[in-house]
Design a protein around this motif. Structure first.
Motif, PDB file in Angstrom:
ATOM      1  N   CYS A 253      -1.788  10.203 -27.101  1.00 23.73           N
ATOM      2  CA  CYS A 253      -2.070   8.844 -26.637  1.00 23.73           C
ATOM      3  C   CYS A 253      -3.472   8.791 -26.031  1.00 23.73           C
ATOM      4  O   CYS A 253      -3.822   9.636 -25.207  1.00 23.73           O
TER       5      CYS A 253
ATOM      6  N   CYS B 123      -2.961   8.028 -22.091  1.00 26.31           N
ATOM      7  CA  CYS B 123      -2.459   8.968 -21.089  1.00 26.31           C
ATOM      8  C   CYS B 123      -2.381  10.396 -21.590  1.00 26.31           C
ATOM      9  O   CYS B 123      -1.904  11.281 -20.878  1.00 26.31           O
TER      10      CYS B 123
ATOM     11  N   CYS C 237       2.838   4.259 -27.158  1.00 24.49           N
ATOM     12  CA  CYS C 237       3.083   5.460 -26.358  1.00 24.49           C
ATOM     13  C   CYS C 237       4.329   5.235 -25.516  1.00 24.49           C
ATOM     14  O   CYS C 237       4.452   4.217 -24.830  1.00 24.49           O
TER      15      CYS C 237
ATOM     16  N   CYS D 278       3.004   5.258 -21.604  1.00 27.04           N
ATOM     17  CA  CYS D 278       2.147   4.228 -21.015  1.00 27.04           C
ATOM     18  C   CYS D 278       2.075   2.968 -21.851  1.00 27.04           C
ATOM     19  O   CYS D 278       1.455   1.988 -21.456  1.00 27.04           O
TER      20      CYS D 278
END
Ligand SMILES: [Zn+2]
Ligand SMILES: [Zn+2]
Ligand SMILES: [Zn+2]
Length: 1001
Positions: free
Chosen positions: A526, A529, A569, A572
């Motif tokens: 991701c 994050c 994701c 997040c």
């Protein structure tokens, strides 16, 4: 007096076309061609169909050079195992492998490509690596085949094949999906010029000039905790510091701790009110700048290692320094200090790596920029975050920087930051001394720039992952692995403890490498994050892609192309992702070969699956002892994680090949033995014989000299075969073989002895005691055959008529011995046994090659129980030894002549007498005299006399009935009978020359 030429021509001397001279360097390649035309390996597979399986799974050698003696030993031993298992009636396929990925090849290719590599697409670089590895796969294949190693050489397994790469990735996904994998930091060498991690092998040490600085860190924890003297009223108002020394000022923004040696003595030094007098350099490597003349601070107390105190006092110009306390470094653990320019508390930590030869004994610790620093940071739970990016630029730790405007070093490269940081230290009065230091420093092997240490994010497999045992109980991955080690047979047995200790104490497995030549860790991260996507369906699609297009496809395809639109994701919610570009550790590649090969290969999978379900064959791994750390280790870890058990049931390890003085072989010592060179000069067979001659569980000596000794042994074995074959001339087993019960006692004994040897050899093959096979066969050839049986048989073999039952009895046994020896030696002397095979008397259904035949069954060699026969002959040999001793004595005294010129009288009593009487007819033969008389006596007594009678001109025996036979003078009755049986008449008196020719016909 030799027999008259015409009489000599009537002897049945050995005759064979089997050449005395082997010419191995010329003839072995011809035999290899013959095996290829027979498609021998395929024929072995056909023959093996339906037989019980045996798996020796090949550990792949690294494909980056020609083979050396260690390789030849490794493959030779495996070949002995595979061939002996095959001939013992197993289906034992051998699928050789090659380890192709990894740094050594990438480095070589980098050297060839130079800086062009940086502009090349990934696929082209991978192609170049692939070509490089394939070159050595081909070379090593030729070299292994040259020394007679059988295997599926046309289609070996290669860790770089598409299929293998797909399986490797699949195994990684297995770990990922089962929760074994995490990402964490690890310090690595880093070149900020090439923006890459470097392995230790890529580091070169060169001289480099670094700034050298002494910096004081103010103690913030209670000083009296270190020593009550520090709280004395006389010191009131004075600050206490420690002093660190560093040559990398740029690491100070990352400074989190100061390390002290727990056992060193540290001193607290009180100094005068001011410091700052100009310093006069004394050390030649230092160029001190007087940068604190203008400064003035209250008198302070400094803590440094006692042993380094005087050096520090000089370097930092500490005026009037005097010791006021002394304590062990252990006291400083958990003390706290103030960072010189950040709002950060610095922790006192302990480290036994702290030395007392340079610096201050107080080591500034930046966990993200040094290996020891890193592990100390881990131990003390410090922040491991690295704030130096891949280009070497420092980024400020905002949580510790007190001002709104960033510090002047923010965004600068580490080298540019150095003087700025020194200036900051000066401004804050923290710099006690500075200069330049020329020292040996790690540089990048490629661009020759100095490198830095940098904590980078890596992929790890956690040894503490919770797992379940077969019975459902809970344990850890580490513990389960140790339990599985226990179920394996380790040979030699110390291997078990060794690998157990390694698994018990190893850190988590760092499986990522910042390289390109390998299997990508094909994971999407991701962008928000940094979390990886873990999605089994997605993983399956990537494996399919690898299978179709190879690992190259990962580099060539955009992340978005793999991901369904709207992928978010899980952590997040971000919707943009990047591809991980790290590759897997090569030990992960080869460590999954049980999965990529044993479970998948059509020649292995059925048997391996049976092994895995617990009712299958043995699975053997056989490699050098260093593989407890390498392939045995990584294979074990992957199999326990993915299957819950070890991938093998039996692990055998070989020692090292050394020279005769016990030194490792090296180019500089010039003591290397090149197996290819030996094969080309002496024969691949000599290399094989050397492998068989050593006890592979120990360290093994090799040298030109020892190879020559093997060549000498080889000549003896070859001559033994030649002599055996020569005496089988005119023997047709189907028509001429004598039934076991009708054999002469000596011949029966030799068969019993051959059965005993065969039984032992088969057991040694099972136990991989190849050196015992080698020594026992040598002894049999030299002692039992050359010095005894073949020698005493000469009279019978040469002078009796070919069809005489006594001669046929001997031939039957010589034939059975040859048939047994050629088979039991075939796994070792693979070329010569197959050559002998072609000269054996023809029998129906004989296989096209000895390698398609099976080992002899002991009961087929000799059906009876050999033990009573051997025991009786042991007693007979006791008498023989005594007789030979007397004969030798009498010959030395010149009372008798050689061999047949003597006769013996043997007196004995009781059982011994009975035994001798039973064997009376054969004693003459085994004692090689003209006559033996057995008489009753009180105990064993042997008398030797000159033989009575007259010497036969044909057989040289002294006989009572020697007379003229036609025109031939002095021919004994036995020989006359033999000649009549052979239909040989003496020549006519008028023309002996013509008659002689007829007689010989
Ligand atoms: Zn570089
Ligand atoms: Zn995210
Ligand atoms: Zn004779």
């Amino acid at each position: 007096m030799p027999p008259a030429p015409e009489l000599k021509a009537t002897l049945n001397l050995p005759q064979t076309a089997f050449p005395m001279k082997a010419n191995l360097p010329q003839n072995e390649p011809l035999r290899l061609a013959r095996w290829a035309s027979l498609r021998l390996y395929d024929e072995l597979r056909k023959a093996g169909s339906g037989r019980p399986s045996y798996i020796l799974h090949d550990g792949p050698p690294y494909a980056n050079g020609p083979i050396h003696l260690g390789h030849a030993l490794n493959k030779g031993l495996k070949d002995f195992v595979v061939k002996s298992k095959t001939m013992a009636g197993y289906d034992a396929p051998y699928v050789p492998g090659f380890d192709c990925h990894g740094l050594p090849i990438e480095i070589k290719v980098d050297e060839q490509l130079g800086r062009r590599k940086l502009e090349m697409p990934a696929a082209d670089v991978l192609d170049a690596c692939r070509d490089y590895a394939q070159t050595y796969v081909d070379l090593q294949t030729t070299q292994f085949e040259r020394i007679g190693i059988f295997g599926r050489w046309a289609t070996p397994y290669k860790t770089m094949s598409r299929d293998y790469e797909a399986r490797t990735l699949e195994a990684f996904y297995g770990f990922l999906e089962k929760g074994f994998v995490y990402r964490g930091l690890k310090p690595v060498y880093w070149c900020i010029h090439d923006r890459t991690a470097l392995a230790d092998a890529e580091i070169e040490y060169e001289n480099h000039t670094s700034p050298s600085v002494y910096v004081r860190y103010k103690l913030t924890s209670p000083a009296e905790a270190l020593d009550p003297a520090l709280a004395s009223p006389g010191l009131a108002g004075r600050d206490v510091y420690t002093i660190i020394w560093t040559t990398t000022p740029w690491t100070l923004p990352a400074s989190l701790a100061v390390a002290f040696h727990p056992d060193f003595e540290y001193v607290a030094l009180a100094t005068d009110e001011t410091f700052g007098a100009p310093y006069n350099p004394t050390a030649s490597s230092s160029d001190w700048v007087g940068n604190h003349e203008s400064q003035s601070t209250p008198g302070a107390v400094y803590i440094v290692a006692a042993e380094l105190a005087s050096q520090v006092i000089a370097a930092c110009k500490l005026q009037g320094a005097r010791e006021i306390a002394r304590f062990k470094g252990a006291k400083l653990e958990r003390a706290t200090f103030q960072h010189p320019f950040l709002e950060r508390s610095i922790l006192g930590v302990l480290g036994t790596y702290v030395t007392a030869d340079t610096g201050t004994g107080a080591v500034h610790t930046a966990p993200s920029h040094g290996a020891e620093d890193f592990y100390t940071g881990q131990k003390y739970g410090l922040d491991l975050t690295c704030r130096v990016d891949s280009t070497g630029r420092i980024h400020v730790d905002e949580s510790a920087w007190p001002l709104a405007t960033p510090p002047p070093y923010d965004g600068l490269t580490v080298w540019k930051a150095n003087p700025i940081i020194i200036a900051m230290l000066t401004e804050r009065g923290a710099l006690l001394g500075s200069g330049d230091l020329v020292h040996s420093y790690p540089h990048c092997w490629r661009c020759h720039n100095p490198v830095i240490f940098r904590a980078t994010e890596q992929w790890f497999i956690s040894l503490e992952t919770p797992v379940k045992r077969e019975d459902g109980s809970e344990t850890t991955y580490r513990q389960l692995t140790i339990e599985e080690i226990d179920k394996v047979t380790w040979d030699p047995a110390w291997g078990k403890e060794r690998i157990t200790n390694m698994i018990a104490t190893r850190p988590d497995w760092c499986i990522s490498r910042q390289r390109i030549w390998g299997v990508p860790i094909a994971v999407f991260l991701c962008e928000g994050c940094n979390e990886p996507i873990i999605d089994a369906d997605l993983n399956r699609r990537v494996v399919d892609l690898f299978e179709r297009e190879g690992a190259e496809a990962w580099h060539a395809t955009d992340a978005a192309a793999f991901l369904a639109s709207g992928t978010r994701c899980a952590k997040c919610g971000n919707t943009t992702f990047r591809k991980e570009t790290d590759i897997l550790d090569v030990w992960f590649d080869s460590g999954t070969s049980w999965f990529a090969v044993c479970e998948s290969d059509p020649d292995l999978r059925a048997a391996y699956n049976a092994f895995e379900t617990g009712d299958g064959p043995s699975v053997l791994y056989l490699e050098g002892g260093d593989q407890h750390r390498g392939w045995f280790h990584s294979s074990l870890l992957t199999s326990v994680a993915l299957r819950g058990h070890a991938p093998y049931s039996h692990v055998a390890t070989a020692g090292w090949t050394l020279d005769e003085q016990g030194r490792a072989m090296s180019k500089s010592l010039g003591n290397g033995v090149d197996p290819v060179d030996i094969a080309n000069r002496m024969g691949g067979e000599i290399v094989r014989l050397w492998v068989a001659s050593v006890d592979f569980r120990e360290d093994m000596a090799a040298s030109e000299n020892l190879m020559a000794r093997c060549a000498e042994i080889y000549r003896k074995l070859r001559n033994t075969f030649r002599f055996l074959l020569g005496n089988l001339n005119g023997f047709n087993p189907a028509a001429d073989a004598v039934a076991e019960s009708d054999l002469l006692p000596l011949d029966r004994y030799m068969l019993a002895r051959t059965r005993e040897l065969t039984e032992k050899i088969l057991a040694w093959y099972t136990a991989f005691e190849f050196h015992r096979v080698y020594h026992a066969v040598n002894e049999f050839a030299i002692v039992d055959l050359s010095s005894f049986y073949l020698d005493v048989l000469k009279d019978r073999m040469y002078t009796f008529a070919p069809t005489n039952p006594a001669r046929r009895s001997a031939q039957t046994v010589l034939w059975k011995i040859t048939e047994a020896l050629v088979r039991v030696l075939a796994p070792i002397l693979s070329f010569t046994a197959d050559e002998v095979w072609e000269y054996l008397p023809p029998v129906e259904g004989r296989e096209a090659s000895v390698h398609l035949a099976l080992f002899p069954k002991p009961q087929d060699v000799f059906a009876e129980d050999p033990a009573p026969v051997l025991e009786e002959w042991r007693r007979l040999f006791e008498v023989r030894d005594e007789a030979l001793r007397i004969l030798e004595e009498e010959r030395q005294a010149k009372r008798i002549g050689k061999g047949l010129e003597a006769e013996l009288e043997i007196a004995a009593a009781g059982d011994q007498l009975a035994m001798l009487q039973k064997h009376a007819a054969g004693l003459k033969e085994i004692l090689n005299v003209s006559r033996v008389t057995v008489v009753p006596g009180e105990a064993l007594r042997v008398s030797a006399l000159p033989a009575s009678g007259a010497k036969c001109a044909r057989c040289w025996n002294f006989m009572p009935d020697v007379s003229s036979y036609g025109t031939w003078q002095n021919v004994c009755a036995r020989c006359q009978n033999a000649l009549r049986e052979m239909h040989i008449d003496p020549p006519q008196a008028e023309d002996p020359a013509v008659a002689g020719k007829e007689g010989a016909a």
